[in-house]
Design a protein around this motif. Structure first.
Motif, PDB file in Angstrom:
ATOM      1  N   ILE A   1      29.798  29.473  25.306  1.00 14.79           N
ATOM      2  CA  ILE A   1      30.249  28.440  24.513  1.00 14.79           C
ATOM      3  C   ILE A   1      29.550  29.010  22.953  1.00 14.79           C
ATOM      4  CG2 ILE A   1      29.243  26.075  23.717  1.00 14.79           C
ATOM      5  CD1 ILE A   1      28.768  25.592  26.762  1.00 14.79           C
ATOM      6  N   ILE A   2      30.604  29.000  21.928  1.00 17.92           N
ATOM      7  CA  ILE A   2      30.144  29.319  20.754  1.00 17.92           C
ATOM      8  C   ILE A   2      30.056  28.073  19.824  1.00 17.92           C
ATOM      9  CG2 ILE A   2      31.148  31.368  20.708  1.00 17.92           C
ATOM     10  CD1 ILE A   2      33.575  30.435  19.208  1.00 17.92           C
ATOM     11  N   SER A   3      30.597  27.171  19.971  1.00 19.19           N
ATOM     12  CA  SER A   3      30.465  25.777  19.271  1.00 19.19           C
ATOM     13  C   SER A   3      30.413  24.655  20.250  1.00 19.19           C
ATOM     14  CB  SER A   3      31.360  25.508  18.180  1.00 19.19           C
ATOM     15  OG  SER A   3      31.297  26.616  17.023  1.00 19.19           O
ATOM     16  N   ALA A   4      30.031  23.442  19.594  1.00 16.30           N
ATOM     17  CA  ALA A   4      29.929  22.041  20.426  1.00 16.30           C
ATOM     18  C   ALA A   4      30.077  20.805  19.539  1.00 16.30           C
ATOM     19  CB  ALA A   4      28.870  22.104  21.470  1.00 16.30           C
ATOM     20  N   CYS A   5      30.663  19.909  19.974  1.00 19.02           N
ATOM     21  CA  CYS A   5      30.706  18.680  18.996  1.00 19.02           C
ATOM     22  C   CYS A   5      30.839  17.285  19.717  1.00 19.02           C
ATOM     23  CB  CYS A   5      31.685  18.952  17.900  1.00 19.02           C
ATOM     24  SG  CYS A   5      32.055  17.505  16.834  1.00 19.02           S
ATOM     25  N   ALA A   6      29.847  16.508  19.719  1.00 13.91           N
ATOM     26  CA  ALA A   6      30.009  15.407  20.417  1.00 13.91           C
ATOM     27  C   ALA A   6      30.149  14.138  19.387  1.00 13.91           C
ATOM     28  CB  ALA A   6      28.709  15.022  21.159  1.00 13.91           C
ATOM     29  N   GLU A   7      30.371  14.435  18.168  1.00 13.18           N
ATOM     30  CA  GLU A   7      30.754  13.433  16.878  1.00 13.18           C
ATOM     31  C   GLU A   7      31.958  13.032  16.976  1.00 13.18           C
ATOM     32  OE1 GLU A   7      30.197  13.095  12.264  1.00 13.18           O
ATOM     33  OE2 GLU A   7      28.490  14.412  13.469  1.00 13.18           O
ATOM     34  N   PRO A   8      32.736  12.064  16.939  1.00 14.66           N
ATOM     35  CA  PRO A   8      34.043  11.790  16.930  1.00 14.66           C
ATOM     36  C   PRO A   8      34.622  12.139  15.637  1.00 14.66           C
ATOM     37  CG  PRO A   8      32.724   9.673  17.896  1.00 14.66           C
ATOM     38  CD  PRO A   8      31.718  10.650  17.410  1.00 14.66           C
ATOM     39  N   GLY A   9      35.934  12.426  15.559  1.00 14.82           N
ATOM     40  CA  GLY A   9      36.501  12.924  14.369  1.00 14.82           C
ATOM     41  C   GLY A   9      37.179  14.308  14.579  1.00 14.82           C
ATOM     42  N   TYR A  10      37.585  14.752  13.296  1.00 14.97           N
ATOM     43  CA  TYR A  10      38.099  15.909  13.160  1.00 14.97           C
ATOM     44  C   TYR A  10      37.703  17.004  12.767  1.00 14.97           C
ATOM     45  CZ  TYR A  10      42.141  12.516  13.833  1.00 14.97           C
ATOM     46  OH  TYR A  10      42.945  11.560  14.021  1.00 14.97           O
TER      47      TYR A  10
END
Length: 256
Positions: free
Chosen positions: A80-89
């Motif tokens: 895993i190099i990046s993660a995102c749980a914030e909705p959007g683009y």
């Protein structure tokens, strides 16, 4: 390599016209899915500028759409190099440092995991996007193959009981869940993983915890005909029994 929040022109609304490559979850997902691969929007569009891209490569400048209730994982060579749980683009950037974007209501335990995790970078070789379902997953059916024992202190009798019903759970640490639960074969083959397809082992663990929890209610002196009225205590006992295997090791939390 990391991701940066992208500004989208709401008037045009067509991601395929704005970015050479746009990635989002599959259009049709069941409410019990736990992991889904990212799919490309209009992969055969002649306007796609990334003509040399392979199916297992996410190009610089690609746009990733993160749905509400999911965490997006950008994985390079299984790491895993990046993660995102914030909705959007979010736009993939070779110039950005490995990044984490988390919504304000993400639990502290997950943020602690972010701090401990060593994110990597480098040139992508086999890079993929996955989405982990962070919504409460309800309606998982269970049933006892063999009767359980419950001692009713009111009548001084040992009862043989069977149980069936449904329970719910929530993935609270998608990184642990991805690393410990999702099979590497499913990830490499870009398969959607539905919990109903992998629930056999978890149902066995749930029933073991349920029997232990009912035993604690019995020790509390709760007559069997009043067990339903003590559902909060039962849920607490279940959570305690499953914490080590589910919460600590797999990033899941029982909701009952």
């Amino acid at each position: 390599m990391g991701i940066i929040q992208a500004a989208i022109n709401a008037v045009s609304g067509d991601l395929g016209d704005q970015y050479g490559e746009a990635i989002q979850p599959p259009a049709s997902l069941s409410r019990t899915f736990v992991m889904a691969p990212g799919v490309r929007v209009r992969p055969n569009d002649p306007r796609n500028t990334n003509v040399n891209n392979t199916s297992n490569r996410v190009s610089n400048g690609s746009l990733i759409h993160v749905w509400p209730g999911t965490m997006m994982l950008l994985v390079d060579g299984g790491k895993i190099i990046s993660a995102c749980a914030e909705p959007g683009y979010f736009e993939v950037s070779n110039a950005a440092a490995p990044s984490i974007w988390a919504a304000a209501d993400i639990k502290g335990s997950l943020m602690d995991a972010f701090e401990r995790l060593k994110f990597g970078g480098g040139t992508p070789r086999d890079q993929r996007v996955y989405y982990i379902n962070m919504q409460e997953i309800q309606g998982i059916k269970y049933g006892t193959a063999n009767p359980m024992t419950y001692f009713d202190s009111m009548y001084g009798a040992e009862l043989s009981i069977r149980a069936r019903g449904t329970y719910s759970f929530q993935i609270i640490n998608p990184i642990k869940f991805f690393n410990q639960v999702v099979s590497k074969g499913a990830a490499l083959n870009n398969e959607v993983v539905d919990f109903n397809d992998i629930k056999e082992q978890f149902n066995g663990e749930f029933l073991t915890a349920l029997e232990d929890s009912l035993g604690k209610l019995s020790m509390d002196g709760v007559p069997f005909n009043q067990v339903k009225g003590h559902s909060l205590n039962l849920t607490k006992y279940l959570a305690d029994a499953l914490d080590e295997d589910w919460k600590e090791l797999r990033g899941m939390e029982i909701k009952m």
